[in-house]
Write a protein that holds these residues in place. Structure first.
Motif, PDB file in Angstrom:
ATOM      1  N   ARG A 439     -23.537  22.139 -17.104  1.00  0.00           N
ATOM      2  CA  ARG A 439     -24.019  20.857 -17.614  1.00  0.00           C
ATOM      3  C   ARG A 439     -24.495  20.000 -16.450  1.00  0.00           C
ATOM      4  O   ARG A 439     -23.838  19.930 -15.414  1.00  0.00           O
ATOM      5  CB  ARG A 439     -22.904  20.124 -18.366  1.00  0.00           C
ATOM      6  CG  ARG A 439     -22.361  20.891 -19.578  1.00  0.00           C
ATOM      7  CD  ARG A 439     -23.401  20.951 -20.702  1.00  0.00           C
ATOM      8  NE  ARG A 439     -22.863  21.632 -21.873  1.00  0.00           N
ATOM      9  CZ  ARG A 439     -22.999  22.945 -22.107  1.00  0.00           C
ATOM     10  NH1 ARG A 439     -23.642  23.715 -21.231  1.00  0.00           N
ATOM     11  NH2 ARG A 439     -22.490  23.476 -23.208  1.00  0.00           N
ATOM     12  N   LEU A 440     -25.627  19.332 -16.631  1.00  0.00           N
ATOM     13  CA  LEU A 440     -26.124  18.394 -15.629  1.00  0.00           C
ATOM     14  C   LEU A 440     -25.527  17.021 -15.868  1.00  0.00           C
ATOM     15  O   LEU A 440     -25.392  16.583 -17.021  1.00  0.00           O
ATOM     16  CB  LEU A 440     -27.647  18.288 -15.698  1.00  0.00           C
ATOM     17  CG  LEU A 440     -28.459  19.510 -15.240  1.00  0.00           C
ATOM     18  CD1 LEU A 440     -29.947  19.254 -15.467  1.00  0.00           C
ATOM     19  CD2 LEU A 440     -28.190  19.813 -13.784  1.00  0.00           C
ATOM     20  N   PRO A 441     -25.150  16.308 -14.798  1.00  0.00           N
ATOM     21  CA  PRO A 441     -24.734  14.913 -14.990  1.00  0.00           C
ATOM     22  C   PRO A 441     -25.921  14.089 -15.473  1.00  0.00           C
ATOM     23  O   PRO A 441     -27.087  14.438 -15.235  1.00  0.00           O
ATOM     24  CB  PRO A 441     -24.274  14.504 -13.590  1.00  0.00           C
ATOM     25  CG  PRO A 441     -24.952  15.440 -12.659  1.00  0.00           C
ATOM     26  CD  PRO A 441     -25.111  16.728 -13.395  1.00  0.00           C
ATOM     27  N   ASP A 442     -25.620  13.013 -16.165  1.00  0.00           N
ATOM     28  CA  ASP A 442     -26.686  12.214 -16.774  1.00  0.00           C
ATOM     29  C   ASP A 442     -27.741  11.794 -15.764  1.00  0.00           C
ATOM     30  O   ASP A 442     -28.938  11.755 -16.069  1.00  0.00           O
ATOM     31  CB  ASP A 442     -26.089  10.963 -17.441  1.00  0.00           C
ATOM     32  CG  ASP A 442     -25.273  11.314 -18.681  1.00  0.00           C
ATOM     33  OD1 ASP A 442     -25.482  12.434 -19.213  1.00  0.00           O
ATOM     34  OD2 ASP A 442     -24.439  10.493 -19.090  1.00  0.00           O
ATOM     35  N   TRP A 443     -27.303  11.470 -14.539  1.00  0.00           N
ATOM     36  CA  TRP A 443     -28.279  10.933 -13.565  1.00  0.00           C
ATOM     37  C   TRP A 443     -29.242  11.981 -13.030  1.00  0.00           C
ATOM     38  O   TRP A 443     -30.190  11.665 -12.340  1.00  0.00           O
ATOM     39  CB  TRP A 443     -27.562  10.230 -12.425  1.00  0.00           C
ATOM     40  CG  TRP A 443     -26.685  11.140 -11.581  1.00  0.00           C
ATOM     41  CD1 TRP A 443     -27.085  11.896 -10.525  1.00  0.00           C
ATOM     42  CD2 TRP A 443     -25.302  11.359 -11.717  1.00  0.00           C
ATOM     43  NE1 TRP A 443     -26.032  12.588  -9.991  1.00  0.00           N
ATOM     44  CE2 TRP A 443     -24.901  12.277 -10.698  1.00  0.00           C
ATOM     45  CE3 TRP A 443     -24.323  10.887 -12.585  1.00  0.00           C
ATOM     46  CZ2 TRP A 443     -23.599  12.713 -10.567  1.00  0.00           C
ATOM     47  CZ3 TRP A 443     -23.025  11.304 -12.429  1.00  0.00           C
ATOM     48  CH2 TRP A 443     -22.672  12.225 -11.437  1.00  0.00           C
ATOM     49  N   LYS A 445     -30.559  14.311 -15.284  1.00  0.00           N
ATOM     50  CA  LYS A 445     -31.326  14.833 -16.423  1.00  0.00           C
ATOM     51  C   LYS A 445     -32.757  14.327 -16.443  1.00  0.00           C
ATOM     52  O   LYS A 445     -33.664  15.037 -16.859  1.00  0.00           O
ATOM     53  CB  LYS A 445     -30.624  14.454 -17.716  1.00  0.00           C
ATOM     54  CG  LYS A 445     -29.320  15.215 -17.944  1.00  0.00           C
ATOM     55  CD  LYS A 445     -28.639  14.810 -19.238  1.00  0.00           C
ATOM     56  CE  LYS A 445     -27.347  15.573 -19.418  1.00  0.00           C
ATOM     57  NZ  LYS A 445     -26.634  15.163 -20.663  1.00  0.00           N
ATOM     58  N   ALA A 446     -32.973  13.126 -16.036  1.00  0.00           N
ATOM     59  CA  ALA A 446     -34.322  12.579 -16.054  1.00  0.00           C
ATOM     60  C   ALA A 446     -35.100  13.057 -14.839  1.00  0.00           C
ATOM     61  O   ALA A 446     -34.630  12.986 -13.700  1.00  0.00           O
ATOM     62  CB  ALA A 446     -34.271  11.052 -16.071  1.00  0.00           C
TER      63      ALA A 446
END
Length: 447
Positions: A439-443, A445-446
């Protein structure tokens, strides 16, 4: 690794390898057969690298081990060391042969139960059991917990008191016996991390026997793995027998002795004891004591029942006197033992046509980006070339179970054979499976 071949006689000929393993032979079409199955056909269907396990060999070895004790009139409980090969197919076969399980983690405990093992037929050994694992063992009401230290015993008492249960407990003794095996798999010497010092064990046994929250039943010992002499087993059993006698004289009831496992197999030039002699050593010392005896075999049962199939990727010529590097598609992430212990595994080509050509020293190297990724050094083999296939022998214990996905290499397929039948018991892992749980951390993903 790729150095001058100093002692060619250390590398057995193909005929010598076959003579020591009657379950292997070449048929009239010059194809290598394992327990009657053409390995070339297995490799063609399931690709390489892949593991091949013989169910009938495992069953036969299980029955031979039981017979070694029954022939001496000695009842025995046998708990298979799950760490050697934890596939549910292996555990199912042994369960049906009347074996229990020796586990060393909560995961192995759950897997043994998933394979149909009765909790009462499970022994939990091993250092560093967590509170969660001990709680699982207590709640599941397994056969016995082999306690490895004073500290673990105190934690177990606290947990048992809280849970309102009275687990069966044995004290694992470190008897200070050198089993004469590899340093990394010796477990019964003074200074090894396993078990309670035998000099401290009597006092701790008395404490455990008096505690109302424990059902203290006896002693256990395990002195190492791949032991190729009877003498260490004799010494361990003799020490255990003396402790039983002394504890009973002090009024401590002892009804159970677990002799552990460790009986070795022939990988190369070893001459391990016959199982009849192994059984006799245990019966001689413990039989007269009127205790329930158990053992924890792993390697002896499953080691010879497995083979790792591999294919030659390329051959890198080296100037004399160095041996050529033969790069194969199996690697240290598949079979870790050579890198971990400098372990020897004999090798056979999958087609006998190679035996008709001159032999030379060659080094089998895997593609993993580590200098230690060498599966066989300076082996006298027929000249190998791209596409040739090989069988790496005696990998049924501590082979597939120790595999990893290092260098993003998927886990190899696992195949089981019996009476000419072939079944895929674990498909080859897909590349996508290597990262699907990431899983990628939210920061991140963009874009």
């Amino acid at each position: 690794m790729g150095q001058k071949h100093p002692m060619p006689n250390l590398s057995p000929s193909l005929s010598e390898i076959l003579q020591s393993r009657p379950w292997l032979r070449y048929d009239s079409d010059a194809a290598l057969l394992f327990d009657g199955v053409r390995l070339h056909d297995v490799a063609a269907q399931y690709d390489t690298p892949c593991w091949v396990f013989s169910a009938s060999m495992l069953r036969a070895r299980a029955r031979a081990l039981k017979a070694a004790f029954s022939d001496r009139g000695q009842p025995i409980s046998i708990h298979y060391a799950v760490k050697a090969n934890d596939h549910r197919a292996t555990l199912t076969i042994l369960r049906r042969e009347g074996f229990g399980a020796d586990v060393v983690s909560g995961g192995e405990l759950r897997k043994a139960i998933a394979a149909g093992m009765a909790p009462s037929d499970i022994v939990f050994s091993g250092v560093g059991k967590t509170d969660a694992e001990l709680t699982l063992a207590i709640q599941t009401e397994i056969g016995v917990i082999n306690v490895e230290s004073r500290e673990e015993l105190h934690r177990l008492i606290t947990l048992a008191t809280h849970l309102g249960k009275r687990p069966k407990v044995a004290l694992r003794v470190n008897p200070h016996i050198d089993a004469g095996t590899h340093d990394k798999i010796s477990t019964g010497r003074e200074g090894d991390k396993f078990g309670v010092d035998w000099r401290e064990a009597p006092a701790l046994s008395r404490m455990a026997a008096k505690d109302p929250h424990l059902d203290f039943i006896g002693l256990a010992a395990h002195i190492g793995s791949q032991i190729t002499s009877i003498a260490p087993f004799e010494a361990a059993c003799q020490r255990l027998a003396g402790m039983v006698t002394d504890l009973r004289a002090d009024g401590v009831p002892v009804s159970h002795v677990d002799c552990g496992g460790g009986l070795g197999i022939r990988y190369h030039q070893e001459s391990p004891p016959d199982i009849a002699d192994y059984a006799q050593a245990i019966v001689r010392h413990l039989g007269p004591l009127n205790v329930a005896i158990s053992i924890e075999p792993g390697r002896w049962l499953s080691g010879p029942t497995g083979i790792l199939l591999t294919r030659v990727i390329d051959v890198k010529a080296q100037p004399a006197p160095r041996s050529d590097f033969v790069f194969i598609d199996a690697a240290m992430n598949d079979l870790a033992r050579p890198a971990l212990y400098a372990a020897w595994h004999d090798v056979l080509p999958l087609h006998a046509r190679a035996t008709q050509r001159p032999e030379k020293a060659q080094t089998l190297a895997g593609p993993v980006c580590e200098t230690g990724d060498i599966l066989a050094t300076d082996r006298i083999l027929p000249p190998l070339s791209r596409g040739d296939m090989l069988a790496i022998l005696d990998t049924g214990a501590y082979g597939a179970v120790m595999s990893s996905t290092y260098n993003a290499r998927p886990l190899a397929a696992q195949i089981m054979i019996e009476d000419g039948k072939i079944a895929e018991i674990r498909p080859r892992q897909t590349l996508e499976a290597l990262w699907e749980a990431e899983r990628l951390p939210d920061w991140l993903k963009a874009e």
